[in-house]
Design a protein around this motif. Structure first.
Motif, PDB file in Angstrom:
ATOM      1  N   UNK A  96       0.811  -1.227   0.000  1.00 32.70           N
ATOM      2  CA  UNK A  96       0.000   0.000   0.000  1.00 32.70           C
ATOM      3  C   UNK A  96       0.841   1.271   0.000  1.00 32.70           C
ATOM      4  N   UNK A  97       2.154   1.142   0.077  1.00 34.10           N
ATOM      5  CA  UNK A  97       3.026   2.315   0.024  1.00 34.10           C
ATOM      6  C   UNK A  97       3.132   2.809  -1.416  1.00 34.10           C
ATOM      7  N   UNK A  98       3.505   4.080  -1.558  1.00 35.00           N
ATOM      8  CA  UNK A  98       3.706   4.648  -2.888  1.00 35.00           C
ATOM      9  C   UNK A  98       5.089   5.280  -2.938  1.00 35.00           C
ATOM     10  N   UNK A  99       5.408   5.887  -4.054  1.00 43.62           N
ATOM     11  CA  UNK A  99       6.710   6.543  -4.195  1.00 43.62           C
ATOM     12  C   UNK A  99       6.851   7.719  -3.230  1.00 43.62           C
ATOM     13  N   UNK A 100       5.740   8.319  -2.837  1.00 43.45           N
ATOM     14  CA  UNK A 100       5.781   9.513  -1.979  1.00 43.45           C
ATOM     15  C   UNK A 100       5.366   9.249  -0.537  1.00 43.45           C
ATOM     16  N   UNK A 101       4.774   8.079  -0.266  1.00 46.74           N
ATOM     17  CA  UNK A 101       4.263   7.799   1.079  1.00 46.74           C
ATOM     18  C   UNK A 101       4.599   6.371   1.503  1.00 46.74           C
ATOM     19  N   UNK A 138       0.580   6.757   7.684  1.00 46.43           N
ATOM     20  CA  UNK A 138       1.076   7.224   6.393  1.00 46.43           C
ATOM     21  C   UNK A 138       2.178   8.239   6.676  1.00 46.43           C
ATOM     22  N   UNK A 139       3.397   7.917   6.250  1.00 47.20           N
ATOM     23  CA  UNK A 139       4.541   8.780   6.519  1.00 47.20           C
ATOM     24  C   UNK A 139       5.082   9.282   5.174  1.00 47.20           C
ATOM     25  N   UNK A 140       5.047  10.586   4.946  1.00 51.49           N
ATOM     26  CA  UNK A 140       5.588  11.116   3.693  1.00 51.49           C
ATOM     27  C   UNK A 140       7.100  10.826   3.584  1.00 51.49           C
ATOM     28  N   UNK A 141       7.517  10.393   2.418  1.00 48.64           N
ATOM     29  CA  UNK A 141       8.930  10.098   2.191  1.00 48.64           C
ATOM     30  C   UNK A 141       9.765  11.356   2.412  1.00 48.64           C
ATOM     31  N   UNK A 142       9.226  12.518   2.055  1.00 53.75           N
ATOM     32  CA  UNK A 142       9.950  13.782   2.266  1.00 53.75           C
ATOM     33  C   UNK A 142      10.272  13.985   3.746  1.00 53.75           C
ATOM     34  N   UNK A 143       9.371  13.566   4.623  1.00 50.78           N
ATOM     35  CA  UNK A 143       9.601  13.685   6.059  1.00 50.78           C
ATOM     36  C   UNK A 143      10.731  12.752   6.500  1.00 50.78           C
ATOM     37  N   UNK A 144      10.748  11.562   5.952  1.00 54.32           N
ATOM     38  CA  UNK A 144      11.821  10.608   6.263  1.00 54.32           C
ATOM     39  C   UNK A 144      13.162  11.187   5.811  1.00 54.32           C
ATOM     40  N   UNK A 145      13.198  11.737   4.617  1.00 56.02           N
ATOM     41  CA  UNK A 145      14.434  12.335   4.090  1.00 56.02           C
ATOM     42  C   UNK A 145      14.878  13.484   4.974  1.00 56.02           C
ATOM     43  N   UNK A 146      13.951  14.358   5.312  1.00 48.83           N
ATOM     44  CA  UNK A 146      14.290  15.548   6.100  1.00 48.83           C
ATOM     45  C   UNK A 146      14.859  15.183   7.469  1.00 48.83           C
ATOM     46  N   UNK A 147      14.290  14.175   8.119  1.00 46.74           N
ATOM     47  CA  UNK A 147      14.693  13.876   9.492  1.00 46.74           C
ATOM     48  C   UNK A 147      15.733  12.769   9.632  1.00 46.74           C
ATOM     49  N   UNK A 148      15.865  11.923   8.633  1.00 45.04           N
ATOM     50  CA  UNK A 148      16.821  10.823   8.753  1.00 45.04           C
ATOM     51  C   UNK A 148      17.987  10.911   7.789  1.00 45.04           C
TER      52      UNK A 148
END
Length: 123
Positions: free
Chosen positions: A82-87, A100-110
């Motif tokens: 159920x994940x996508x390229x952005x979530x 649902x975790x935005x990939x941008x948030x993962x990039x920003x914080x990790x």
């Protein structure tokens, strides 16, 4: 012995050898905190030499056991379906919750943290 019995015997063998790999990894992980590749290689060698598991199967079983060991105690799981390229969809099977975790948030914080900003892309 019929085909079903042979398949069951083969499955039982793989389950037992994966359990042996898991036990080895668990027992020796503290010796290799900074070098997990060595731990992996030692577990493969253990299956090969002590239990006569062929190398290709030993590598596969150790990889499965390693994943099992690293996920032990981890309730949260990535739901790839159920994940996508952005979530990234993360589920907690125990509670039934999904996040649902935005990939941008993962990039920003990790990934884009100050300590990692000095790293250069490979290539």
């Amino acid at each position: 012995m019929n085909t079903a019995n042979l398949q069951q015997h083969g499955q039982d063998y793989r389950v037992a050898m994966q359990a042996a790999a898991y036990a080895f990894l668990e027992r020796h992980q503290a010796e290799h905190l900074a070098d997990e590749q060595t731990l992996f290689s030692r577990a493969v060698q253990h299956l090969q030499h002590a239990l006569d598991v062929p190398q290709y199967m030993a590598e596969n079983l150790v990889a499965l056991a390693y994943g099992q060991l690293r996920s032990a105690g981890q309730r949260m799981q990535l739901d790839v379906a159920t994940s996508s390229a952005a979530t990234a969809m993360i589920t907690d099977p125990a509670s039934g919750l999904t996040f649902a975790v935005p990939v941008a948030l993962i990039v920003r914080h990790l990934i884009a943290t100050p300590a990692r900003r000095t790293l250069r892309p490979v290539g």
